[in-house]
Design an enzyme around this catalytic site. Structure first.
Site, PDB file in Angstrom:
ATOM      1  N   ASN A 211       4.498  41.490 -64.719  1.00 15.64           N
ATOM      2  CA  ASN A 211       5.500  40.601 -64.464  1.00 15.64           C
ATOM      3  C   ASN A 211       5.320  39.263 -64.807  1.00 15.64           C
ATOM      4  O   ASN A 211       4.309  38.907 -65.195  1.00 15.64           O
ATOM      5  CB  ASN A 211       5.964  40.763 -62.719  1.00 15.64           C
ATOM      6  CG  ASN A 211       4.793  40.134 -62.151  1.00 15.64           C
ATOM      7  OD1 ASN A 211       4.071  39.193 -62.124  1.00 15.64           O
ATOM      8  ND2 ASN A 211       4.094  41.095 -61.176  1.00 15.64           N
ATOM      9  N   ASP A 280       4.355  46.777 -57.762  1.00 16.97           N
ATOM     10  CA  ASP A 280       4.347  47.466 -56.821  1.00 16.97           C
ATOM     11  C   ASP A 280       4.064  49.031 -57.159  1.00 16.97           C
ATOM     12  O   ASP A 280       3.811  49.735 -56.417  1.00 16.97           O
ATOM     13  CB  ASP A 280       5.912  47.612 -56.234  1.00 16.97           C
ATOM     14  CG  ASP A 280       6.213  46.459 -55.167  1.00 16.97           C
ATOM     15  OD1 ASP A 280       5.166  45.719 -54.543  1.00 16.97           O
ATOM     16  OD2 ASP A 280       7.428  45.813 -55.408  1.00 16.97           O
ATOM     17  N   LYS A 290      -3.512  56.251 -77.007  1.00 12.98           N
ATOM     18  CA  LYS A 290      -2.441  55.487 -77.362  1.00 12.98           C
ATOM     19  C   LYS A 290      -1.168  56.374 -77.585  1.00 12.98           C
ATOM     20  O   LYS A 290      -1.230  57.552 -78.355  1.00 12.98           O
ATOM     21  CB  LYS A 290      -2.411  54.586 -78.847  1.00 12.98           C
ATOM     22  CG  LYS A 290      -1.474  53.785 -78.800  1.00 12.98           C
ATOM     23  CD  LYS A 290      -1.878  52.832 -79.886  1.00 12.98           C
ATOM     24  CE  LYS A 290      -0.233  51.973 -80.619  1.00 12.98           C
ATOM     25  NZ  LYS A 290      -0.211  52.334 -81.894  1.00 12.98           N
ATOM     26  N   ASP A 306      -0.519  48.520 -50.737  1.00 10.64           N
ATOM     27  CA  ASP A 306      -0.096  47.062 -50.450  1.00 10.64           C
ATOM     28  C   ASP A 306      -1.401  46.314 -49.973  1.00 10.64           C
ATOM     29  O   ASP A 306      -1.767  46.572 -48.794  1.00 10.64           O
ATOM     30  CB  ASP A 306       1.204  47.107 -49.534  1.00 10.64           C
ATOM     31  CG  ASP A 306       1.564  45.527 -49.309  1.00 10.64           C
ATOM     32  OD1 ASP A 306       0.887  44.550 -48.946  1.00 10.64           O
ATOM     33  OD2 ASP A 306       2.753  45.564 -49.711  1.00 10.64           O
ATOM     34  N   ILE A 307      -1.957  45.404 -50.690  1.00  9.59           N
ATOM     35  CA  ILE A 307      -3.122  44.569 -50.447  1.00  9.59           C
ATOM     36  C   ILE A 307      -2.993  44.046 -48.970  1.00  9.59           C
ATOM     37  O   ILE A 307      -3.800  43.908 -48.088  1.00  9.59           O
ATOM     38  CB  ILE A 307      -3.677  43.934 -51.391  1.00  9.59           C
ATOM     39  CG1 ILE A 307      -3.644  44.624 -52.720  1.00  9.59           C
ATOM     40  CG2 ILE A 307      -5.089  43.086 -51.183  1.00  9.59           C
ATOM     41  CD1 ILE A 307      -4.010  43.934 -54.071  1.00  9.59           C
ATOM     42  N   PHE A 325       3.486  35.915 -49.319  1.00 13.30           N
ATOM     43  CA  PHE A 325       4.511  35.204 -49.653  1.00 13.30           C
ATOM     44  C   PHE A 325       5.470  36.194 -50.032  1.00 13.30           C
ATOM     45  O   PHE A 325       5.365  37.626 -50.063  1.00 13.30           O
ATOM     46  CB  PHE A 325       4.207  34.694 -51.388  1.00 13.30           C
ATOM     47  CG  PHE A 325       3.426  33.289 -51.485  1.00 13.30           C
ATOM     48  CD1 PHE A 325       2.192  33.123 -50.725  1.00 13.30           C
ATOM     49  CD2 PHE A 325       4.151  32.370 -51.913  1.00 13.30           C
ATOM     50  CE1 PHE A 325       1.642  31.783 -50.658  1.00 13.30           C
ATOM     51  CE2 PHE A 325       3.528  31.022 -51.977  1.00 13.30           C
ATOM     52  CZ  PHE A 325       2.387  30.976 -51.387  1.00 13.30           C
ATOM     53  N   LYS A 339       9.806  40.947 -43.922  1.00 10.42           N
ATOM     54  CA  LYS A 339       8.469  40.867 -44.270  1.00 10.42           C
ATOM     55  C   LYS A 339       7.299  40.327 -43.266  1.00 10.42           C
ATOM     56  O   LYS A 339       6.351  40.947 -43.136  1.00 10.42           O
ATOM     57  CB  LYS A 339       8.147  40.136 -45.687  1.00 10.42           C
ATOM     58  CG  LYS A 339       8.693  41.293 -46.820  1.00 10.42           C
ATOM     59  CD  LYS A 339       8.745  40.461 -48.294  1.00 10.42           C
ATOM     60  CE  LYS A 339       9.507  41.154 -49.104  1.00 10.42           C
ATOM     61  NZ  LYS A 339       9.860  40.679 -50.353  1.00 10.42           N
ATOM     62  N   LYS A 343       4.851  43.350 -42.508  1.00 14.89           N
ATOM     63  CA  LYS A 343       3.447  43.148 -43.198  1.00 14.89           C
ATOM     64  C   LYS A 343       2.557  42.397 -42.059  1.00 14.89           C
ATOM     65  O   LYS A 343       1.510  42.200 -42.732  1.00 14.89           O
ATOM     66  CB  LYS A 343       3.735  42.443 -44.388  1.00 14.89           C
ATOM     67  CG  LYS A 343       4.623  42.952 -45.447  1.00 14.89           C
ATOM     68  CD  LYS A 343       4.321  42.450 -46.884  1.00 14.89           C
ATOM     69  CE  LYS A 343       5.047  43.447 -48.134  1.00 14.89           C
ATOM     70  NZ  LYS A 343       4.316  43.135 -49.216  1.00 14.89           N
TER      71      LYS A 343
HETATM   72  N1  CTP Z   1       1.527  42.214 -51.797  1.00  9.77           N
HETATM   73  C1  CTP Z   1       0.427  42.901 -51.981  1.00  9.77           C
HETATM   74  N2  CTP Z   1       0.228  44.176 -52.499  1.00  9.77           N
HETATM   75  C2  CTP Z   1       1.170  44.746 -53.003  1.00  9.77           C
HETATM   76  C3  CTP Z   1       2.614  44.159 -52.975  1.00  9.77           C
HETATM   77  C4  CTP Z   1       2.547  42.741 -52.481  1.00  9.77           C
HETATM   78  O1  CTP Z   1      -0.727  42.056 -51.559  1.00  9.77           O
HETATM   79  N3  CTP Z   1       0.828  45.938 -53.455  1.00  9.77           N
HETATM   80  C5  CTP Z   1       1.718  41.026 -51.197  1.00  9.77           C
HETATM   81  C6  CTP Z   1       2.203  39.908 -52.216  1.00  9.77           C
HETATM   82  O2  CTP Z   1       1.021  39.277 -52.757  1.00  9.77           O
HETATM   83  C7  CTP Z   1       3.123  38.853 -50.937  1.00  9.77           C
HETATM   84  C8  CTP Z   1       3.885  40.041 -50.346  1.00  9.77           C
HETATM   85  O3  CTP Z   1       2.860  41.132 -50.333  1.00  9.77           O
HETATM   86  O4  CTP Z   1       2.221  38.344 -50.477  1.00  9.77           O
HETATM   87  C9  CTP Z   1       5.161  40.190 -50.682  1.00  9.77           C
HETATM   88  O5  CTP Z   1       5.247  40.830 -51.826  1.00  9.77           O
HETATM   89  P1  CTP Z   1       6.744  41.530 -52.221  1.00  9.77           P
HETATM   90  O6  CTP Z   1       6.298  42.136 -53.651  1.00  9.77           O
HETATM   91  O7  CTP Z   1       7.850  40.373 -52.600  1.00  9.77           O
HETATM   92  O8  CTP Z   1       6.866  42.484 -51.178  1.00  9.77           O
HETATM   93  P2  CTP Z   1       7.447  43.794 -51.460  1.00  9.77           P
HETATM   94  O9  CTP Z   1       6.949  44.173 -50.009  1.00  9.77           O
HETATM   95  O10 CTP Z   1       6.904  44.455 -52.482  1.00  9.77           O
HETATM   96  O11 CTP Z   1       9.018  43.845 -51.245  1.00  9.77           O
HETATM   97  P3  CTP Z   1       9.935  43.932 -52.566  1.00  9.77           P
HETATM   98  O12 CTP Z   1      10.754  45.050 -52.102  1.00  9.77           O
HETATM   99  O13 CTP Z   1      10.729  42.382 -52.049  1.00  9.77           O
HETATM  100  O14 CTP Z   1       9.338  43.799 -53.687  1.00  9.77           O
END
Ligand code: CTP
Length: 402
Positions: A211, A280, A290, A306-307, A325, A339, A343
């Protein structure tokens, strides 16, 4: 009280009638056992002498860039790394203008430009010079870069005029320095972890999904935390950014799985900030070879762990302060609040990434902090450099954690 022992202050004095007041600040620092080195600009020597400063500070006085080329001397980089804090008092309108342009024409400006430390400025000048739009614009720029400005104050001036432009009282300047350095000492025992940048999820050995995240906000946060003394670990996805602060423990990763492992290894920590734009999804089965051109291709994705969620729900090692964030393009407040609770964060820092001039890959940002603790009202940090946004976030972290 001798509690500035082991603290190193680089004191820069510019030319101005209030230069003599800096001797009092140096005396107070020395009384509290700070180690002091001083740089005098060319015009400062018209007002104070190297001898008077060495006698008070018992430290080296530098006045010339060429001095430092002597092998027995520190070079300008080493000198700027040596300090825990740099103070420029007094700073003139001219030096403010030079710094705002990134000039490095003498030792003082070169050391400042090469510095990764907190820099305090105590301006002193005539009221008209202070009020001039160009001085105010230059200062605004410097504040945006993260410089802290102390004063000036209103009063009678040496030139006979009255108004704002007098250097702040030496005791007040000393207290600002003291507060910063003592907080830095307290923070040394506090561990902070920051995740930053994007992740790469490999499809095959040469192709990946990623991204637009540059990592800038996370890198700035790590820099600000380290400047304030936090023992900082930065776990970064692929980014071209450089870290010149050797105190930051930089761990480079590529994939979300690697970021998770690095995070797990860095626990326990007191503060954890998740600014990374973690993908995600990952490819459910990465191709070892390849992939060849073909008519069509279906790639199956599976969810990454999700970390942030992992850390914020950890039963034995949840940090005292967990900050997530939220990058949103719509319904920012609603999504951020969802969130915050889903979270299990203490704070969520939300930004609108639909605007081109801020957020992803920009040097600027505008964020709103949402707090779990309902006693704290949401706070908007208005549009400014990411470095300044980081300073303001770290101000709040320092207040909360101490
Ligand atoms: N984050 C994380 N690990 C992941 C995905 C997200 O640690 N696998 C953390 C990001 O670093 C950020 C927060 O989760 O602090 C929000 O991430 P975001 O991608 O905006 O949230 P999502 O839950 O993935 O929601 P969205 O549907 O908006 O993508």
């Amino acid at each position: 009280m001798k509690n500035l022992s082991n603290k190193k202050v680089l004191f820069i004095i510019c030319g101005g009638i209030s230069a003599y007041k800096s001797l009092e600040i140096i005396r107070l620092l020395k009384k509290n056992n700070a180690e002091i080195k001083t740089i005098l600009t060319k015009s400062a020597k018209e007002f104070v002498t190297p001898l008077s400063i060495t006698s008070l500070s018992q430290g080296k006085v530098y006045d010339d860039l060429f001095n430092l080329e002597n092998e027995t001397e520190m070079d300008h980089i080493t000198l700027s790394r040596w300090a825990d804090l740099i103070i420029v008092a007094p700073i003139t309108a001219n030096t403010i203008a030079k710094l705002s342009q990134g000039s490095s024409e003498d030792l003082a400006s070169t050391v400042i430009l090469a510095s990764n430390k907190q820099i305090f400025l105590a301006p002193a000048m005539n009221v008209r010079m202070w009020e001039h739009q160009s001085t105010q614009d230059n200062l605004k720029k410097l504040k945006n870069y993260g410089y802290k400005v102390i004063g000036p104050v209103i009063g009678d001036m040496a030139c006979g005029e009255y108004g704002e432009g007098k250097m702040s009282n030496p005791t007040d300047i000393y207290h600002e320095i003291y507060n910063f350095l003592s907080k830095q000492t307290k923070n040394r025992k506090i561990k902070a972890l920051v995740t930053a940048g994007p992740t790469k999820e490999f499809i095959d050995p040469v192709r990946y999904i990623t991204n637009k995240s540059s990592g800038k906000q996370g890198y700035e946060l790590a820099k600000s935390l380290s400047k304030r003394g936090f023992e900082t670990t930065l776990i970064s996805g692929p980014s071209n950014l450089k870290i010149i602060d050797e105190k930051i423990n930089l761990i480079k990763v590529e994939t979300a799985d690697e970021m998770l492992k690095a995070t797990q290894k860095s626990l326990p920590t007191d503060v954890a900030i998740f600014s990374a734009a973690v993908a995600d999804f990952k490819i459910d089965r990465q191709n070892q070879d390849k992939i060849k051109k073909q008519q069509d291709l279906t790639i199956k994705l599976e969810k990454n762990i999700d970390i942030l969620n992992y850390v914020s729900n950890h039963n034995s090692m949840r940090p005292k302060l967990v900050i997530g964030f939220a990058a949103e393009t719509n319904d920012l407040i609603k999504n951020a609040k969802i969130k915050l609770s889903s979270k299990n964060c203490d704070w969520i820092i939300a930004n609108d990434v639909s605007k081109k001039d801020r957020g992803f890959d920009s040097d600027y940002n505008e964020v709103t902090i949402f707090y779990k603790d309902s006693k704290n009202k949401d706070e908007k940090l208005s549009f400014k450099k990411k470095s300044k946004i980081s300073e303001e976030i770290v101000d709040r972290i320092t207040a909360q954690i101490n």
